[in-house]
Design a protein around this motif. Structure first.
Motif, PDB file in Angstrom:
ATOM      1  N   MET A   1       9.172  11.966   0.266  1.00 14.57           N
ATOM      2  CA  MET A   1       8.833  12.711  -0.917  1.00 14.57           C
ATOM      3  C   MET A   1       7.595  12.161  -1.583  1.00 14.57           C
ATOM      4  O   MET A   1       7.387  12.250  -2.770  1.00 14.57           O
ATOM      5  CB  MET A   1       9.998  12.696  -1.900  1.00 14.57           C
ATOM      6  N   SER A   2       6.789  11.479  -0.787  1.00 14.90           N
ATOM      7  CA  SER A   2       5.515  10.981  -1.289  1.00 14.90           C
ATOM      8  C   SER A   2       4.522  11.042  -0.154  1.00 14.90           C
ATOM      9  O   SER A   2       4.872  10.932   1.010  1.00 14.90           O
ATOM     10  CB  SER A   2       5.656   9.548  -1.792  1.00 14.90           C
ATOM     11  N   VAL A  68      17.403   8.815  -4.472  1.00 12.02           N
ATOM     12  CA  VAL A  68      17.324   9.852  -3.444  1.00 12.02           C
ATOM     13  C   VAL A  68      16.002   9.765  -2.687  1.00 12.02           C
ATOM     14  O   VAL A  68      15.954   9.912  -1.459  1.00 12.02           O
ATOM     15  CB  VAL A  68      17.506  11.254  -4.078  1.00 12.02           C
ATOM     16  N   THR A  69      14.912   9.532  -3.423  1.00 12.02           N
ATOM     17  CA  THR A  69      13.608   9.404  -2.779  1.00 12.02           C
ATOM     18  C   THR A  69      13.589   8.209  -1.832  1.00 12.02           C
ATOM     19  O   THR A  69      13.011   8.272  -0.739  1.00 12.02           O
ATOM     20  CB  THR A  69      12.501   9.249  -3.833  1.00 12.02           C
ATOM     21  N   MET A  70      14.228   7.097  -2.236  1.00 12.75           N
ATOM     22  CA  MET A  70      14.311   5.917  -1.372  1.00 12.75           C
ATOM     23  C   MET A  70      15.052   6.241  -0.080  1.00 12.75           C
ATOM     24  O   MET A  70      14.589   5.905   1.027  1.00 12.75           O
ATOM     25  CB  MET A  70      15.016   4.776  -2.118  1.00 12.75           C
ATOM     26  N   TRP A  71      16.176   6.922  -0.220  1.00 10.38           N
ATOM     27  CA  TRP A  71      16.966   7.294   0.963  1.00 10.38           C
ATOM     28  C   TRP A  71      16.168   8.219   1.870  1.00 10.38           C
ATOM     29  O   TRP A  71      16.148   8.055   3.088  1.00 10.38           O
ATOM     30  CB  TRP A  71      18.255   7.967   0.489  1.00 10.38           C
ATOM     31  N   TRP A  72      15.500   9.221   1.288  1.00  9.90           N
ATOM     32  CA  TRP A  72      14.738  10.190   2.077  1.00  9.90           C
ATOM     33  C   TRP A  72      13.560   9.526   2.788  1.00  9.90           C
ATOM     34  O   TRP A  72      13.278   9.820   3.956  1.00  9.90           O
ATOM     35  CB  TRP A  72      14.251  11.307   1.152  1.00  9.90           C
ATOM     36  N   VAL A 123       6.595   3.711   2.731  1.00  9.54           N
ATOM     37  CA  VAL A 123       7.138   2.363   2.899  1.00  9.54           C
ATOM     38  C   VAL A 123       7.538   1.782   1.546  1.00  9.54           C
ATOM     39  O   VAL A 123       8.609   1.169   1.403  1.00  9.54           O
ATOM     40  CB  VAL A 123       6.112   1.456   3.604  1.00  9.54           C
ATOM     41  N   ILE A 124       6.693   1.979   0.524  1.00  8.78           N
ATOM     42  CA  ILE A 124       6.993   1.424  -0.790  1.00  8.78           C
ATOM     43  C   ILE A 124       8.190   2.130  -1.421  1.00  8.78           C
ATOM     44  O   ILE A 124       9.094   1.485  -1.968  1.00  8.78           O
ATOM     45  CB  ILE A 124       5.765   1.531  -1.719  1.00  8.78           C
ATOM     46  N   THR A 125       8.222   3.474  -1.355  1.00  6.34           N
ATOM     47  CA  THR A 125       9.350   4.182  -1.953  1.00  6.34           C
ATOM     48  C   THR A 125      10.641   3.977  -1.162  1.00  6.34           C
ATOM     49  O   THR A 125      11.727   4.154  -1.699  1.00  6.34           O
ATOM     50  CB  THR A 125       9.066   5.695  -2.071  1.00  6.34           C
ATOM     51  N   ALA A 126      10.540   3.589   0.112  1.00  6.66           N
ATOM     52  CA  ALA A 126      11.733   3.251   0.888  1.00  6.66           C
ATOM     53  C   ALA A 126      12.244   1.861   0.538  1.00  6.66           C
ATOM     54  O   ALA A 126      13.404   1.537   0.817  1.00  6.66           O
ATOM     55  CB  ALA A 126      11.432   3.323   2.385  1.00  6.66           C
ATOM     56  N   THR A 127      11.403   1.041  -0.093  1.00  3.86           N
ATOM     57  CA  THR A 127      11.764  -0.334  -0.431  1.00  3.86           C
ATOM     58  C   THR A 127      12.137  -0.479  -1.897  1.00  3.86           C
ATOM     59  O   THR A 127      13.016  -1.272  -2.248  1.00  3.86           O
ATOM     60  CB  THR A 127      10.595  -1.282  -0.103  1.00  3.86           C
ATOM     61  N   PHE A 128      11.466   0.275  -2.758  1.00  2.13           N
ATOM     62  CA  PHE A 128      11.702   0.216  -4.197  1.00  2.13           C
ATOM     63  C   PHE A 128      11.896   1.624  -4.747  1.00  2.13           C
ATOM     64  O   PHE A 128      11.255   2.567  -4.283  1.00  2.13           O
ATOM     65  CB  PHE A 128      10.508  -0.421  -4.927  1.00  2.13           C
ATOM     66  N   GLY A 150       8.512  16.505  -6.200  1.00  2.00           N
ATOM     67  CA  GLY A 150       9.943  16.294  -6.381  1.00  2.00           C
ATOM     68  C   GLY A 150      10.322  14.837  -6.332  1.00  2.00           C
ATOM     69  O   GLY A 150      11.280  14.408  -6.985  1.00  2.00           O
ATOM     70  N   GLY A 151       9.561  14.047  -5.561  1.00  2.00           N
ATOM     71  CA  GLY A 151       9.822  12.624  -5.476  1.00  2.00           C
ATOM     72  C   GLY A 151       9.240  11.828  -6.630  1.00  2.00           C
ATOM     73  O   GLY A 151       9.398  10.604  -6.683  1.00  2.00           O
TER      74      GLY A 151
END
Length: 326
Positions: A1-2, A68-72, A123-128, A150-151
């Motif tokens: 989502m980014s 949710v964004t992290m999970w996606w 990578v960043i939104t998957a980590t934080f 949306g993210g």
């Protein structure tokens, strides 16, 4: 989502220019996957993108948006064949009278890192749980723009320097609401073997919101030693007993006149690709109340930029280089 868009170097009068180019910086993969695996990764990524559309439309400003964004983001990276490894970075802010390291805290922070690829915000939104800063063009792209908005992405028009104060204000507002924001102060991508200077402007948001700055170093590695070393608790690097070393990968880099399609095809063809995130201690201005005037504010954000940049550079060193530097 980014997502981020790639702009040619000459598209803006003030956009920084990187010397990296595909024909100079891209190395051949250490190992590649077969055509069936590549097709499966492409199909999986497309499915994740399409499945994210209704989720992005429903998220809005809900409290669950970050989670949710992290999970996606994690799901999309796995579909592309990318694993994430996190490391704890250590640094000494010796001799700095303007900033200091702060204890670990769970509140919002300005996350700043080096810029290698369009993968970096993922990578960043998957980590934080955070809101990435993306280029304005992304918001106008079909599907991708909806996913980015949306993210929670914040958008910046790099062709309009006059829009920068408004972007900093938006970042400040998000930080004050308790949301972390991720930015890439180099302003352009490098191949991963080197990095550019951190521009100070975005650091003003941390000063105005009264939150710390957390530097992050991003590297992409390939090779089985990455997975085996991490599983054994050693992190990325040498696989014990064999002498095998994971190699720094420039395959995910997105530089020069590279195209998004070419970049995606390289990524899905690479075997054992890992995104390594080194997380450094957060830093704050030593005396924030002293930076009220324009001159002092400029000095404070410049000091934060230089300190964060120095920390990130240590995270990009190879293990033997870090030993010599220590």
């Amino acid at each position: 989502m980014s997502a981020v868009a790639h702009l040619p170097a000459a598209s803006s009068a003030w956009l920084p220019v990187s010397p990296c180019a595909p024909d100079v910086c891209l190395r051949a993969q250490a190992r590649t996957v077969g055509p069936l695996r590549r097709a499966a990764r492409l199909a999986g990524a497309a499915a994740v993108l399409l499945a994210g559309l209704p989720i992005a439309l429903a998220l809005g400003r809900t409290a669950r948006r970050g989670a949710v964004t992290m999970w996606w983001s994690r799901l999309l990276l796995r579909a592309l064949g990318i694993r994430i490894v996190t490391r704890r970075g250590f640094s000494c802010i010796g001799g700095s009278a303007r900033a200091r390291a702060v204890p670990e805290e769970d509140g919002p922070a300005l996350l700043v890192g080096n810029h290698v690829s369009w993968l970096d915000p993922l990578v960043i939104t998957a980590t934080f749980a955070c809101r990435p800063l993306a280029k304005a063009e992304v918001g106008r792209w079909p599907i991708v723009g909806t996913l980015a908005a949306g993210g929670g992405a914040l958008f910046i028009d790099r062709d309009r320097l006059s829009a920068l104060p408004g972007v900093v204000a938006d970042m400040t507002a998000a930080l004050r609401r308790g949301e972390s924001v991720a930015a890439f102060p180099e302003g352009t991508t490098w191949c991963g073997r080197e990095m550019g200077r951190f521009r100070p402007a975005v650091f003003q948001a941390a000063l105005d919101a009264g939150v710390p700055v957390r530097p992050l170093a991003l590297r992409f590695l390939e090779g089985t030693a990455v997975h085996k070393g991490a599983a054994a608790g050693r992190g990325a690097g040498v696989h014990g007993g064999t002498g095998e070393r994971a190699a720094l990968s420039t395959r995910p880099s997105y530089v020069g006149d590279d195209t998004l399609l070419a970049s995606v095809l390289r990524i899905v063809a690479t075997r054992d690709l890992v995104a390594e995130v080194t997380v450094f201690p957060a830093v704050r201005p030593d005396r924030p109340a002293a930076y009220g005037g324009p001159v002092h504010r400029r000095e404070a954000r410049t000091a934060l930029a230089r300190i964060a940049e120095a920390q990130v550079r240590t995270g990009l060193m190879e293990p033997e280089e870090q030993a010599v530097a220590a």
